[in-house]
Write a protein that holds these residues in place. Structure first.
Motif, PDB file in Angstrom:
ATOM      1  N   VAL A 155      -7.030  40.574 -41.929  1.00 48.17           N
ATOM      2  CA  VAL A 155      -5.693  40.095 -42.284  1.00 48.17           C
ATOM      3  C   VAL A 155      -5.827  38.612 -42.610  1.00 48.17           C
ATOM      4  CG1 VAL A 155      -3.318  39.770 -41.525  1.00 48.17           C
ATOM      5  CG2 VAL A 155      -4.607  41.780 -40.752  1.00 48.17           C
ATOM      6  N   ILE A 156      -5.375  38.215 -43.812  1.00 43.38           N
ATOM      7  CA  ILE A 156      -5.596  36.856 -44.279  1.00 43.38           C
ATOM      8  C   ILE A 156      -4.264  36.117 -44.423  1.00 43.38           C
ATOM      9  CG2 ILE A 156      -7.718  37.513 -45.451  1.00 43.38           C
ATOM     10  CD1 ILE A 156      -6.178  37.500 -48.097  1.00 43.38           C
ATOM     11  N   THR A 157      -4.340  34.835 -44.773  1.00 44.14           N
ATOM     12  CA  THR A 157      -3.149  34.003 -44.973  1.00 44.14           C
ATOM     13  C   THR A 157      -2.839  33.890 -46.466  1.00 44.14           C
ATOM     14  OG1 THR A 157      -4.359  31.929 -45.238  1.00 44.14           O
ATOM     15  CG2 THR A 157      -3.886  32.641 -42.977  1.00 44.14           C
ATOM     16  N   PRO A 158      -1.616  33.471 -46.824  1.00 45.60           N
ATOM     17  CA  PRO A 158      -1.294  33.256 -48.248  1.00 45.60           C
ATOM     18  C   PRO A 158      -2.228  32.242 -48.920  1.00 45.60           C
ATOM     19  CG  PRO A 158       0.716  33.302 -46.954  1.00 45.60           C
ATOM     20  CD  PRO A 158      -0.419  33.301 -45.977  1.00 45.60           C
ATOM     21  N   ARG A 159      -2.654  31.240 -48.171  1.00 47.28           N
ATOM     22  CA  ARG A 159      -3.563  30.239 -48.744  1.00 47.28           C
ATOM     23  C   ARG A 159      -4.900  30.875 -49.120  1.00 47.28           C
ATOM     24  NH1 ARG A 159      -7.595  27.177 -46.480  1.00 47.28           N
ATOM     25  NH2 ARG A 159      -8.222  25.376 -47.729  1.00 47.28           N
ATOM     26  N   MET A 160      -5.440  31.709 -48.222  1.00 48.15           N
ATOM     27  CA  MET A 160      -6.701  32.389 -48.516  1.00 48.15           C
ATOM     28  C   MET A 160      -6.548  33.298 -49.729  1.00 48.15           C
ATOM     29  SD  MET A 160      -7.806  33.464 -44.656  1.00 48.15           S
ATOM     30  CE  MET A 160      -7.809  32.235 -43.326  1.00 48.15           C
ATOM     31  N   SER A 161      -5.404  33.992 -49.804  1.00 43.39           N
ATOM     32  CA  SER A 161      -5.147  34.868 -50.945  1.00 43.39           C
ATOM     33  C   SER A 161      -5.105  34.066 -52.240  1.00 43.39           C
ATOM     34  CB  SER A 161      -3.823  35.604 -50.731  1.00 43.39           C
ATOM     35  OG  SER A 161      -3.461  36.339 -51.873  1.00 43.39           O
ATOM     36  N   GLY A 162      -4.442  32.907 -52.215  1.00 43.74           N
ATOM     37  CA  GLY A 162      -4.338  32.102 -53.415  1.00 43.74           C
ATOM     38  C   GLY A 162      -5.665  31.543 -53.883  1.00 43.74           C
ATOM     39  N   VAL A 163      -6.517  31.131 -52.936  1.00 49.12           N
ATOM     40  CA  VAL A 163      -7.817  30.555 -53.299  1.00 49.12           C
ATOM     41  C   VAL A 163      -8.770  31.620 -53.813  1.00 49.12           C
ATOM     42  CG1 VAL A 163      -9.875  29.422 -52.377  1.00 49.12           C
ATOM     43  CG2 VAL A 163      -7.593  28.605 -51.722  1.00 49.12           C
ATOM     44  N   LEU A 164      -8.812  32.767 -53.147  1.00 52.76           N
ATOM     45  CA  LEU A 164      -9.812  33.793 -53.489  1.00 52.76           C
ATOM     46  C   LEU A 164      -9.401  34.621 -54.700  1.00 52.76           C
ATOM     47  CD1 LEU A 164     -10.783  35.095 -49.928  1.00 52.76           C
ATOM     48  CD2 LEU A 164     -12.048  33.487 -51.361  1.00 52.76           C
ATOM     49  N   PHE A 165      -8.128  34.977 -54.799  1.00 51.72           N
ATOM     50  CA  PHE A 165      -7.712  35.914 -55.841  1.00 51.72           C
ATOM     51  C   PHE A 165      -6.988  35.241 -56.994  1.00 51.72           C
ATOM     52  CE2 PHE A 165      -7.989  38.186 -51.814  1.00 51.72           C
ATOM     53  CZ  PHE A 165      -8.805  39.247 -52.152  1.00 51.72           C
ATOM     54  N   ARG A 166      -6.401  34.085 -56.767  1.00 50.59           N
ATOM     55  CA  ARG A 166      -5.743  33.308 -57.832  1.00 50.59           C
ATOM     56  C   ARG A 166      -4.800  34.163 -58.681  1.00 50.59           C
ATOM     57  NH1 ARG A 166      -7.887  28.350 -58.075  1.00 50.59           N
ATOM     58  NH2 ARG A 166      -9.953  28.013 -57.133  1.00 50.59           N
ATOM     59  N   ASP A 167      -4.113  35.080 -58.050  1.00 55.12           N
ATOM     60  CA  ASP A 167      -3.139  35.961 -58.699  1.00 55.12           C
ATOM     61  C   ASP A 167      -3.744  36.835 -59.792  1.00 55.12           C
ATOM     62  OD1 ASP A 167      -1.105  34.868 -57.112  1.00 55.12           O
ATOM     63  OD2 ASP A 167      -0.790  33.220 -58.534  1.00 55.12           O
ATOM     64  N   SER A 168      -5.068  36.921 -59.820  1.00 57.37           N
ATOM     65  CA  SER A 168      -5.702  37.743 -60.847  1.00 57.37           C
ATOM     66  C   SER A 168      -5.640  39.224 -60.485  1.00 57.37           C
ATOM     67  CB  SER A 168      -7.162  37.316 -61.057  1.00 57.37           C
ATOM     68  OG  SER A 168      -7.876  37.410 -59.820  1.00 57.37           O
ATOM     69  N   VAL A 169      -5.781  39.538 -59.212  1.00 57.96           N
ATOM     70  CA  VAL A 169      -5.708  40.929 -58.746  1.00 57.96           C
ATOM     71  C   VAL A 169      -4.921  40.947 -57.439  1.00 57.96           C
ATOM     72  CG1 VAL A 169      -7.857  41.675 -59.819  1.00 57.96           C
ATOM     73  CG2 VAL A 169      -7.907  40.677 -57.535  1.00 57.96           C
ATOM     74  N   PRO A 170      -4.268  42.064 -57.125  1.00 59.15           N
ATOM     75  CA  PRO A 170      -3.566  42.155 -55.835  1.00 59.15           C
ATOM     76  C   PRO A 170      -4.573  42.098 -54.688  1.00 59.15           C
ATOM     77  CG  PRO A 170      -2.838  43.884 -57.366  1.00 59.15           C
ATOM     78  CD  PRO A 170      -4.050  43.246 -57.960  1.00 59.15           C
ATOM     79  N   PRO A 171      -4.356  41.258 -53.683  1.00 58.84           N
ATOM     80  CA  PRO A 171      -5.322  41.131 -52.585  1.00 58.84           C
ATOM     81  C   PRO A 171      -5.448  42.394 -51.738  1.00 58.84           C
ATOM     82  CG  PRO A 171      -3.837  39.247 -52.657  1.00 58.84           C
ATOM     83  CD  PRO A 171      -3.272  40.278 -53.558  1.00 58.84           C
ATOM     84  N   LEU A 172      -4.320  43.085 -51.507  1.00 65.99           N
ATOM     85  CA  LEU A 172      -4.362  44.252 -50.626  1.00 65.99           C
ATOM     86  C   LEU A 172      -5.249  45.343 -51.228  1.00 65.99           C
ATOM     87  CD1 LEU A 172      -0.621  44.546 -49.537  1.00 65.99           C
ATOM     88  CD2 LEU A 172      -2.502  43.452 -48.335  1.00 65.99           C
ATOM     89  N   GLY A 173      -6.117  45.879 -50.389  1.00 62.01           N
ATOM     90  CA  GLY A 173      -7.030  46.931 -50.827  1.00 62.01           C
ATOM     91  C   GLY A 173      -8.326  46.415 -51.416  1.00 62.01           C
ATOM     92  N   GLN A 174      -8.490  45.104 -51.556  1.00 62.49           N
ATOM     93  CA  GLN A 174      -9.726  44.525 -52.074  1.00 62.49           C
ATOM     94  C   GLN A 174     -10.701  44.260 -50.929  1.00 62.49           C
ATOM     95  OE1 GLN A 174     -10.277  44.205 -55.339  1.00 62.49           O
ATOM     96  NE2 GLN A 174      -8.194  44.919 -55.794  1.00 62.49           N
ATOM     97  N   TYR A 175     -11.973  44.291 -51.267  1.00 66.46           N
ATOM     98  CA  TYR A 175     -13.018  43.979 -50.283  1.00 66.46           C
ATOM     99  C   TYR A 175     -13.473  42.533 -50.475  1.00 66.46           C
ATOM    100  CZ  TYR A 175     -13.539  48.761 -48.620  1.00 66.46           C
ATOM    101  OH  TYR A 175     -13.322  49.984 -48.025  1.00 66.46           O
TER     102      TYR A 175
END
Length: 425
Positions: A158-178
């Motif tokens: 379970v990650i934070t919004p900041r981690m989601s923004g840095v890693l995925f940059r809105d390119s793909v939905p974070p949920l379900g990604q490895y």
């Protein structure tokens, strides 16, 4: 009957006595305005303190092992105490006050996805930890760790919004990604709300997974649990003494050795802050009521002078046939108009100022929503607004005071015979 001519007459009287009318109104408006400002300041302080403690339960206890400082039953000092999962079960079994409970292990590692990297803090916990530390996950953002993850030692995170923004940059939905945590792949199952937006907000994985993959043993860095039925400082101190004695018996250290295990009870902090804010609120109410009373006294004095100055006028009115009730009604309506209008001005000014301050504070908070340093969002002043019912009640009190202030001297004045009233200088 009261008609437009009476209103016109009142308006004419007020224009002839502009200074007196202004002073009367200013007393009312200033009393209401200052009461609103004082109460909103107290509310802002209380809201700021409550906001800073929003991410933890009011009755959370955190226990962590340290080193002994006293010899005990042949054991030398400077011996490290170690917790295991058996301590979790023992605490639940022997301390009925313990409600939600979770062990916590933690470390820092690299989290990556498709060439994006960041160093994060990670904590391995039980599902109860979400409720202990208030880690909300909004609809559409997945879920927190559950009992099945724990039992099957799943590699989920379970990650934070900041981690989601840095890693995925809105390119793909974070949920379900490895994502890659260290050298292992973890499935993203949730994004919890991180109000602090601090760079040190951790990610979470199942405790059993972290225990198996990272610790290489069954040690526990920290135990967090909530208490039920422990509401006062005396009860909290008694529980802490019993808990230390129990853990001393389990781990063979002197119960008087306060350094062997660390205890942090948030209830103590909450009670301290609550007592402080209650004291500040009481002080503010005393000052506010004093300001309101000053306004009432000002209105009363000015209305008394007004009636005394108009005694000769009342005599003339009675001499030409005016009834005492019509004279009383004229004074009361004038008093109500002045206090109501200026009370409204004071109320609108006070509420407008507090809302303006609150608006700028919200704008500043929104401007910093993109990130920041740890602890940057900590504030001791927040949402400085006041309950509208209190404001309306205070305004009504001042209007009533103005009515009474005009009624009693006016009633006395109209009882004076007309000929005597006309002779009054």
């Amino acid at each position: 009957m009261f008609d437009f001519d009476n209103l016109r007459e009142i308006w004419s009287t007020m224009k002839k006595n502009k200074l007196r009318t202004f002073l009367t109104g200013f007393s009312v408006a200033w009393g209401i305005f200052m009461l609103i400002i004082l109460l909103s300041a107290g509310n802002g302080l209380g809201n700021g303190i409550a906001h800073n403690f929003r991410n933890m339960a009011e009755n959370m206890v955190t226990c962590f092992p340290r080193y002994t400082t006293l010899p005990y039953k042949g054991f030398q000092p400077n011996r490290r105490i170690e917790f295991t999962e058996r301590d979790i079960r023992a605490i639940k079994r022997n301390h009925p006050e313990a409600d939600l409970i979770s062990p916590v292990n933690y470390l820092s590692d690299t989290l990556s996805f498709n060439g994006e990297y960041m160093t994060i803090d990670m904590q391995a916990v039980y599902p109860d930890y979400a409720s202990i530390r208030y880690l909300p996950i909004h609809a559409g953002n997945g879920r927190f760790i559950n009992d099945v993850d724990l039992a099957q030692r799943r590699k989920v995170i379970v990650i934070t919004p900041r981690m989601s923004g840095v890693l995925f940059r809105d390119s793909v939905p974070p949920l379900g990604q490895y994502v890659k945590l260290g050298n292992l792949m973890f499935l993203v199952i949730g994004i919890y709300r991180d109000d602090d937006r601090g760079m040190d907000a951790p990610a979470f994985i199942p405790f059993t997974t972290g225990q198996m993959l990272f610790d290489g043993g069954y040690r526990i860095r920290r135990i967090s649990f909530t208490l039920k039925g422990v509401d006062t400082e005396k009860e909290a101190d008694a529980f802490e003494e019993r808990f230390r004695a129990y853990m001393a018996h389990r781990h063979q250290f002197d119960p008087a050795d306060k350094n062997a295990i660390g205890l942090w009870n948030t209830g103590n902090e909450f009670r301290m802050w609550r007592n402080m804010t209650n004291g500040i609120a009481l002080f503010i109410w005393i000052i506010g009521i004093g300001t309101l009373m000053a306004g009432i006294v000002g209105v009363s004095n000015i209305m008394l002078i007004t009636v005394r100055e108009r005694t000769r006028e009342f005599g003339i009115r009675k001499a030409i046939g005016a009834k005492p009730s019509s004279i009383l009604r004229l004074i009361i309506v004038e008093s109500v108009l002045v206090t109501a209008v200026f009370g409204y001005i004071g109320m609108v000014s006070g509420i407008g100022l507090t809302e303006l301050i609150n608006h700028f504070m919200e704008m500043a908070e929104a401007a910093s929503a993109g990130g920041g340093n740890p602890g940057e969002n900590v504030s001791i002043f927040r949402n400085p607004t006041v309950n509208l019912n209190i404001v309306l009640s205070a305004t009504g009190l001042l209007v009533a005071a103005g009515v009474l202030a005009g009624y009693f001297p006016a009633r006395k004045a109209v009882k004076i015979p007309a000929i005597e009233a006309i002779r009054t200088e």
